[in-house]
Scaffold this motif. Structure first.
Motif, short mmCIF file in Angstrom:
data_model
loop_
_atom_site.label_atom_id
_atom_site.label_comp_id
_atom_site.label_asym_id
_atom_site.label_seq_id
_atom_site.Cartn_x
_atom_site.Cartn_y
_atom_site.Cartn_z
N PRO A 367 -2.49 -12.44 -24.13
CA PRO A 367 -1.66 -11.94 -23.03
C PRO A 367 -2.17 -10.60 -22.50
CG PRO A 367 -0.32 -12.57 -24.93
CD PRO A 367 -1.73 -12.54 -25.39
N ARG A 369 -0.42 -8.09 -22.30
CA ARG A 369 0.08 -7.21 -23.37
C ARG A 369 -0.04 -8.00 -24.67
NH1 ARG A 369 6.02 -6.34 -22.77
NH2 ARG A 369 6.04 -8.30 -23.92
N ASP A 371 -0.13 -9.40 -28.54
CA ASP A 371 0.86 -9.35 -29.62
C ASP A 371 0.29 -8.75 -30.90
OD1 ASP A 371 2.86 -10.67 -28.09
OD2 ASP A 371 1.85 -12.57 -28.46
N LYS A 441 8.12 -10.73 -15.97
CA LYS A 441 7.43 -10.08 -17.09
C LYS A 441 6.74 -11.07 -18.03
CE LYS A 441 10.84 -7.33 -18.43
NZ LYS A 441 11.53 -6.23 -19.17
N ARG A 442 6.96 -12.37 -17.80
CA ARG A 442 6.19 -13.36 -18.57
C ARG A 442 4.69 -13.22 -18.32
NH1 ARG A 442 10.32 -18.36 -17.12
NH2 ARG A 442 12.00 -17.70 -18.52
N TYR A 444 3.11 -10.60 -18.49
CA TYR A 444 2.62 -9.67 -19.51
C TYR A 444 2.58 -10.31 -20.90
CZ TYR A 444 2.85 -5.65 -16.34
OH TYR A 444 2.63 -4.77 -15.30
N SER A 445 3.50 -11.24 -21.17
CA SER A 445 3.64 -11.75 -22.54
C SER A 445 3.02 -13.12 -22.77
CB SER A 445 5.13 -11.81 -22.91
OG SER A 445 5.84 -12.66 -22.02
N GLN A 446 2.78 -13.90 -21.71
CA GLN A 446 2.21 -15.23 -21.87
C GLN A 446 0.73 -15.24 -21.48
OE1 GLN A 446 6.05 -18.19 -21.20
NE2 GLN A 446 4.65 -17.91 -19.49
N GLN A 479 0.28 -19.71 -28.67
CA GLN A 479 1.31 -19.96 -27.66
C GLN A 479 1.19 -21.40 -27.15
OE1 GLN A 479 0.95 -16.96 -24.58
NE2 GLN A 479 2.13 -15.48 -25.76
#
Length: 877
Positions: A367, A369, A371, A441-442, A444-446, A479
């Protein structure tokens, strides 16, 4: 081989430190054979953390003495292992003092303090400060710095650090000192120090509030004539940042230092930027248009970091795109304003598709961002930078330019002097715009590149035209399932006359921005009031970083290439035609069928070449075929010989059929005017270089003669390199060797020109592994110099036909170089591993050979954590 896996760091485990540092006073004494560093930390207890453990990072240091509150510490008072110094601190305020010795002359990692040529310089991002002294080396610990440097006055007459100079003088034994004070709290990764015999060039800039700022670039004396363009670029960037973002520079002095040994392009250290020489030194004789534009953009990027990265920084390294994505967006906007916006967008997207899209679809996918990570240096990636910039661009699209400026003002004002997160940035945009960006904001995270499949239906009786959008995102490491993204789709509908039709719809569409916002897995959009079936122009300006498909016919793509009002989409339509044709030719070759380039494409190329209404730069972009990185990403299994043969066939077809067009363009675009770097002239030279390349591919002797004359008579490096690169792509070995020899003989004392010479040889068709090994023995090559390594090894890896030769020797060579670099420069070695990371995409034979090379790397004795992480990720199922 490693005996145990290194520790993985997780975002979810973030905790504040038990102690903050308010101020650090550094004394750095440079001696022959070693450097002594004394650091004095003013500590303050963090009331939100119960622990009283003071944890300091420190590696490659010899401890001379440690003190806490004036009491000397013995080995029983602290623990020091695994790069961590841990001790108990009973008071809420404290002073910690460390005296250590380091060895910058033998620091080949180019992190911390190291020798670059005859000077000493630093690189502390991400975790290099721990190689200088003991410190909580993390971005959320922000302190003011005072730095005193002592060194031999003759060998190191220039002593620099962050902030403002406050004292200097002479010492005994021919030594001298300088003291620098930085009044702005900063994390340790922004610390900088330079000591050397350097020439300085000054300029001045008056801020909008009337303050006079001194601008100063330091280089080795032989490069003093190459700094004027960088100074001019800096002043442009400072003015633009005031005009567009209202950001004024905050110190009285801004400095840049050029270093020949540098792992990155440049570094935004507060007030003292350190640049890779290749990213700052320029002259018409030694730099082509592409380098001028790159330097202008990098100078701007690092300057813009003064606010988006320095004044407001990252809470932790998982937030790296907070500063990098935002600043890349800012520098691309700057370059767009300085030159041609459509051309800049084309260049940006072409790079994204060639580098970031493959990264997103392979084992290195992560991502924006992340993890988790083992080595944060491995996450200075196209995903964090370029995709991160696209995420910021989408926010700009969704909230609008006015609210984006208001949001950035709020962000800078609210968090000035703080270390924050991407959530904090997005929250500011939500507050000023009133939009709920929770789903957004997905991005950034996906991980992964979303796929957008578009179909259409026309109801002629009712005048309704329906577009159906279906989005999905493939599984990526860690993911397997993805939720829908927010996707802004800028679009238009073209009528038969090529003009945009009026758009009427009840969907979530903004007439002002021409943007349709998608939030669901499936979205039906009905356009009303149409009297004809339109041709949709989708994802104008590449409004979202997605892979999208629509069932265009070749004729429809040619129609868009000829008529679309959006310059980017004209280019993109022709790119789709190229890709479709090359993949079809590759399939035909694999099936043993006769290769024939599609007539619609061939005719479209001729039309573009002859379209004088287009700018030179747009024409050159449209006439440039997609590279192998983009072609490989367009297929499920890469049969590289077929792609190479198909692309060559198309090039040969276009070159021979339009031989007269290429010759005419080449000759017509000649100019004897003095060199100027601007959009018009750069575009002219770009189009002439491409036309000459096609003309040479037709095999005309007249083209080789023209190239030789252009090279000999060139008054600038752009013309010279255009001529030489065209010759190197043709069939004229004697001329190639003659020009390469002349190039080296003339420019062997110029570092940047030698790097170009190495790159051109490594990338020449027909280059073998033996040739590369010979090149690596040349006096011009230095395996300790990252630029030289990239010139030869990455240059060879980009030479698709040679690197992927079916004997697999190219992969073995790369593995061998990675093993050598593992002990010298682990950061650079790890980046080279990514050149093998897409091994699963290739046919079984090549895939196995690439995997074997990765296994060889993984079996290396004393493997660094940098290389281990990348090789392990590449091989992991």
């Amino acid at each position: 081989m490693r005996t145990q896996d290194p520790k993985t760091i997780y975002l979810k485990e973030y905790q504040q430190p038990a102690f903050w540092v308010d101020h650090i006073h550094l004394t750095v004494k440079v001696f022959d054979g070693y450097t002594e560093v004394t650091s004095e930390l003013s500590l303050r207890k963090n009331p939100t953390v119960a622990s009283r453990e003071l944890v300091l990072n420190g590696v490659d240091q010899k401890i001379q003495s440690l003190h806490l509150n004036d009491a000397q510490l013995t080995e029983t008072d602290y623990q020091y292992s695994g790069g961590l110094l841990t001790l108990n601190c009973a008071t809420d305020t404290a002073r910690f003092r460390a005296v250590t010795r380091i060895d910058p002359q033998n620091n080949t990692s180019l992190e911390g303090l190291y020798q670059s040529g005859s000077m000493l310089c630093t690189q502390c991002e991400a975790e290099g400060f721990r190689k200088i002294t003991f410190y909580p080396d993390r971005p959320d610990v922000m302190a003011t710095f005072t730095t005193r440097i002592e060194a031999d006055a003759k060998r190191f007459p220039v002593l620099l650090s962050n902030g403002n100079p406050v004292d200097s003088g002479t010492l005994d034994d021919g030594r001298h000192f300088a003291v620098w004070e930085d009044p702005f709290p900063k994390p340790s990764y922004l610390f900088a120090l330079v000591a050397g015999d350097l020439a300085g060039k000054d300029d001045r800039f008056t801020t909008r509030s009337g303050r006079e700022v001194t601008l100063r670039i330091f280089v080795e004396p032989q490069n003093a004539h190459k700094v004027d363009f960088a100074l001019a670029s800096l002043k442009k960037a400072m003015q633009w940042d005031e005009d567009v973002y209202g950001r004024e520079y905050d110190l009285d002095l801004f400095m840049i230092v050029a270093s020949d040994f540098f792992n990155m392009g440049a570094m935004e250290n507060k007030g003292l930027n350190i640049f890779n020489s290749a990213a700052v030194l320029a002259s018409p004789d030694t730099s082509n248009d592409q380098r001028f534009e790159r330097i202008e953009g990098i100078v701007a990027h690092e300057y813009f970091h003064n606010w988006s990265g320095n004044r407001v920084t990252c809470r932790d390294w998982f937030q790296l795109s907070l500063k990098e994505g935002f600043t890349v967006f800012r520098d691309t906007e700057f370059s767009s304003d300085m030159h041609d916006r459509a051309v800049k967008r084309i260049e940006t997207v072409a790079g994204l598709r060639a580098v970031q899209f493959p990264e997103d679809s392979g084992p290195m996918a992560h991502p924006v961002r992340p993890d988790s990570y083992i080595e944060i240096n491995n996450f200075y990636t196209a995903t964090v930078y370029e995709k991160g910039a696209e995420v910021v661009r989408m926010i700009h699209t969704l909230v609008g330019a006015e609210d984006f400026r208001r949001g950035s003002d709020l962000y800078f004002e609210r968090f000035d002097g703080q270390a924050v997160t991407t959530d904090d940035f997005v929250a500011c945009m939500e507050q000023v715009s009133g939009l709920d960006l929770t789903q957004f904001k997905r991005w950034y995270s996906q991980a992964g590149t979303p796929r957008l499949a578009v179909t259409d239906e026309f109801d002629a009786d009712n005048g309704n035209y329906t577009l159906t959008f279906k989005q999905a995102c493939p599984a990526t490491p860690g993911q397997p399932e993805k939720s829908p993204f927010v996707i802004p789709v800028k679009l238009g509908l073209l009528g038969t006359d090529g003009q945009d039709l009026a758009i009427k719809t009840r969907a979530n569409y903004s007439a002002e921005t021409e943007v349709l916002t998608l939030t669901d897995e499936v979205t039906d959009v009905v356009f009303t009031g149409l009297t004809e079936r339109p041709v949709p122009s989708l994802l104008r300006d590449f409004s979202a970083p997605v892979k999208w498909s629509f069932g265009y016919s070749d004729e429809q793509l040619a129609f868009l290439a000829a008529n679309d009002a959006n310059g980017f989409n004209r280019w993109d339509a022709l790119q789709q035609l190229y890709i479709r044709a090359i993949l079809s030719l590759a399939t035909d070759r694999r099936a043993g069928r006769t290769l024939t380039a599609p007539s619609v494409l061939v005719e479209t190329v001729a039309n573009v070449a002859g379209d004088a209404t287009l700018s030179h730069a747009i024409r050159a972009s449209m006439l440039t075929l997609p590279g192998y990185a983009i072609l490989k990403d367009a297929v499920d299994v890469v049969y590289i010989e077929d792609l190479i043969a198909a692309r060559k066939h198309l090039v040969k077809t276009l070159a021979t059929r339009y031989r007269d067009i290429w010759r005419s363009l080449t000759e017509k675009l000649s100019s004897h005017a003095p060199y100027e770097f601007n959009a018009e002239e750069s575009g002219r030279r770009q189009l002439q270089g491409l036309s000459l390349w096609y003309w040479l591919k037709a095999g005309d002797q007249a083209a080789f003669d023209f190239a030789a004359q252009l090279y000999a008579g060139a008054t600038n490096q752009t013309d010279r390199s255009n001529a030489l690169r065209a010759v190197l792509a043709g069939d004229a070995e004697a001329l190639q060797q003659s020009l390469l020899s002349d190039f080296y003989d003339h420019w062997q004392s110029d570092t940047q020109m030698v790097e170009q010479w190495l790159t051109m040889q490594a990338g020449t068709p027909g280059t073998t592994v033996s040739d590369i090994e010979t090149l690596m023995q040349h006096p011009a090559f230095d395996i300790k110099n990252p630029n030289k390594v990239r010139s030869v090894i990455v240059g060879f890896a980009m030479n698709t036909e040679s690197f992927h030769d079916d004997d697999g020797e190219g992969y073995a060579l790369l593995a061998s170089v990675v093993q050598q670099l593992n002990a010298l420069n682990p950061q650079l070695a790890a980046r080279l591993v990514t050149l093998l990371s897409d091994w699963k995409r290739y046919d079984a034979t090549r895939g196995k050979m690439m995997a074997k090379a990765l296994e060889t790397i993984l079996a290396t004795q004393s493997l660094s954590s940098n290389v281990f992480e990348m090789a392990q990720r590449a091989l992991k199922d």
